[in-house]
Motif scaffolding. Structure first.
Motif, PDB file in Angstrom:
ATOM      1  N   ASP A  50       0.849  -1.134  -0.129  1.00 60.89           N
ATOM      2  CA  ASP A  50       0.005  -0.079  -0.140  1.00 60.89           C
ATOM      3  C   ASP A  50       0.888   0.794   0.040  1.00 60.89           C
TER       4      ASP A  50
ATOM      5  N   HIS B  91       3.981   3.748  -3.119  1.00 64.06           N
ATOM      6  CA  HIS B  91       4.242   3.082  -4.225  1.00 64.06           C
ATOM      7  C   HIS B  91       5.636   2.890  -3.976  1.00 64.06           C
TER       8      HIS B  91
ATOM      9  N   ARG C 164       8.580  10.966  -0.937  1.00 62.01           N
ATOM     10  CA  ARG C 164       6.947  11.411  -0.027  1.00 62.01           C
ATOM     11  C   ARG C 164       6.613  12.450  -0.853  1.00 62.01           C
TER      12      ARG C 164
ATOM     13  N   ALA D  85       4.627  11.040  -3.093  1.00 62.83           N
ATOM     14  CA  ALA D  85       3.293  10.691  -2.587  1.00 62.83           C
ATOM     15  C   ALA D  85       1.931  11.306  -2.067  1.00 62.83           C
ATOM     16  N   ASN D  86       2.441  12.809  -2.391  1.00 60.27           N
ATOM     17  CA  ASN D  86       1.871  13.337  -2.359  1.00 60.27           C
ATOM     18  C   ASN D  86       0.990  13.406  -2.834  1.00 60.27           C
TER      19      ASN D  86
ATOM     20  N   ARG E 179      -1.351  11.446  -3.344  1.00 60.91           N
ATOM     21  CA  ARG E 179      -2.495  10.682  -3.168  1.00 60.91           C
ATOM     22  C   ARG E 179      -3.126   9.614  -3.827  1.00 60.91           C
ATOM     23  N   LEU E 180      -2.178   8.796  -4.536  1.00 60.07           N
ATOM     24  CA  LEU E 180      -3.029   8.084  -5.567  1.00 60.07           C
ATOM     25  C   LEU E 180      -3.246   6.614  -4.455  1.00 60.07           C
ATOM     26  N   GLY E 181      -4.266   5.282  -4.737  1.00 62.90           N
ATOM     27  CA  GLY E 181      -4.090   4.525  -3.995  1.00 62.90           C
ATOM     28  C   GLY E 181      -3.438   2.904  -5.313  1.00 62.90           C
TER      29      GLY E 181
ATOM     30  N   THR F  33       2.455  21.779  -4.058  1.00 65.77           N
ATOM     31  CA  THR F  33       0.925  20.813  -4.011  1.00 65.77           C
ATOM     32  C   THR F  33       0.346  21.613  -5.557  1.00 65.77           C
TER      33      THR F  33
ATOM     34  N   ALA G 222       0.828  18.311  -7.489  1.00 63.97           N
ATOM     35  CA  ALA G 222       0.695  17.199  -6.736  1.00 63.97           C
ATOM     36  C   ALA G 222      -0.915  17.581  -7.592  1.00 63.97           C
TER      37      ALA G 222
ATOM     38  N   ALA H 176      -3.266  14.420  -9.815  1.00 65.59           N
ATOM     39  CA  ALA H 176      -3.886  13.964  -8.686  1.00 65.59           C
ATOM     40  C   ALA H 176      -5.409  13.882 -10.242  1.00 65.59           C
TER      41      ALA H 176
ATOM     42  N   THR I 235      -7.277  10.523 -12.436  1.00 63.90           N
ATOM     43  CA  THR I 235      -8.912  10.811 -11.548  1.00 63.90           C
ATOM     44  C   THR I 235      -9.455  10.617 -13.011  1.00 63.90           C
TER      45      THR I 235
END
Length: 215
Positions: free
Chosen positions: A67, A69, A87, A90-91, A93-95, A199, A202, A206, A210
């Motif tokens: 869980d 990446h 890190r 990871a911001n 925010r992908l699953g 930010t 990112a 995202a 999506t």
């Protein structure tokens, strides 16, 4: 100029699969970097190194299993080289459901340690040819390049078509061929005064992920 990583096992794993995450030809989102950089002593910690080799064997399965990446984000890895990059990635925010859509490809064909100062003579022509073919086949992909990556790519005969970096824009589009789009992004190792733009980028990445998911 670069220092190839002293771990023969890591070098062998990287040569077998010179990418991280999903196989580039199968991925929709590809982040192109300069070199894959690792702490020089990584092999001394057997549990950490085992996870790194697990990741290189199958990055998609690794993300789904743990869980996260990348193994740099697992507890116990610490603050070694490369952690900040992942890190910040990871911001976005992908699953783990996105694991098969994301790939990391480096311009350099071997893993490194320490600080690299790359120029065209360090790069492998065969590796660059594969990357150029991937970009120019026009398939449905989105590639993300930092300004330093763009500058180095432009010095080679493989990427003379690539425009110069764009200053002070959030995720500008540089090139489009068919369904392939090339974006410029801030390198994920940036911090401090670049935080606000990172930010925003990112969030923009995202949204792209999506929008494309499930089509």
């Amino acid at each position: 100029m670069y220092l190839i990583h002293p771990s023969q096992r890591l070098v062998a794993a990287f040569r077998a699969k010179p990418f991280q995450g999903a196989r580039p030809s199968d991925a929709e989102f590809i982040f192109v970097g300069l070199d894959a950089n690792y702490d020089s002593e990584i092999e001394r910690n057997s549990s950490v190194f085992a996870r790194v080799l697990e990741y290189h064997a199958d990055g998609v399965a690794f993300w789904k299993r743990h869980d996260v990446h990348h193994p740099f984000l697992l507890e116990g890895y610490g603050a070694r080289d490369g952690v900040l990059y992942h890190r910040n990635f990871a911001n976005i925010r992908l699953g783990a459901e996105h694991a098969g859509r994301f790939s990391f490809v480096e311009l350099l064909h071997v893993p490194t340690t320490g600080i690299s100062q790359l120029d065209e003579s360090d790069l492998d022509p065969g590796h660059l040819t594969q990357l150029a073919s991937l970009i120019q086949d026009g398939a449905r992909r989105k590639l993300f390049l930092s300004d330093k990556v763009i500058r180095l790519m432009r010095t080679t005969q493989h990427f003379g078509w690539l425009p110069k970096p764009v200053a002070n824009q959030v995720l500008p589009m540089l090139h489009r061929l068919g369904q392939t789009t090339v974006y410029q992004h801030l390198h994920f190792s940036n911090y401090g005064r670049f935080k606000d733009r990172m930010t925003k980028e990112a969030a923009a990445i995202a949204v792209l992920a999506t929008q494309g998911h499930g089509r």
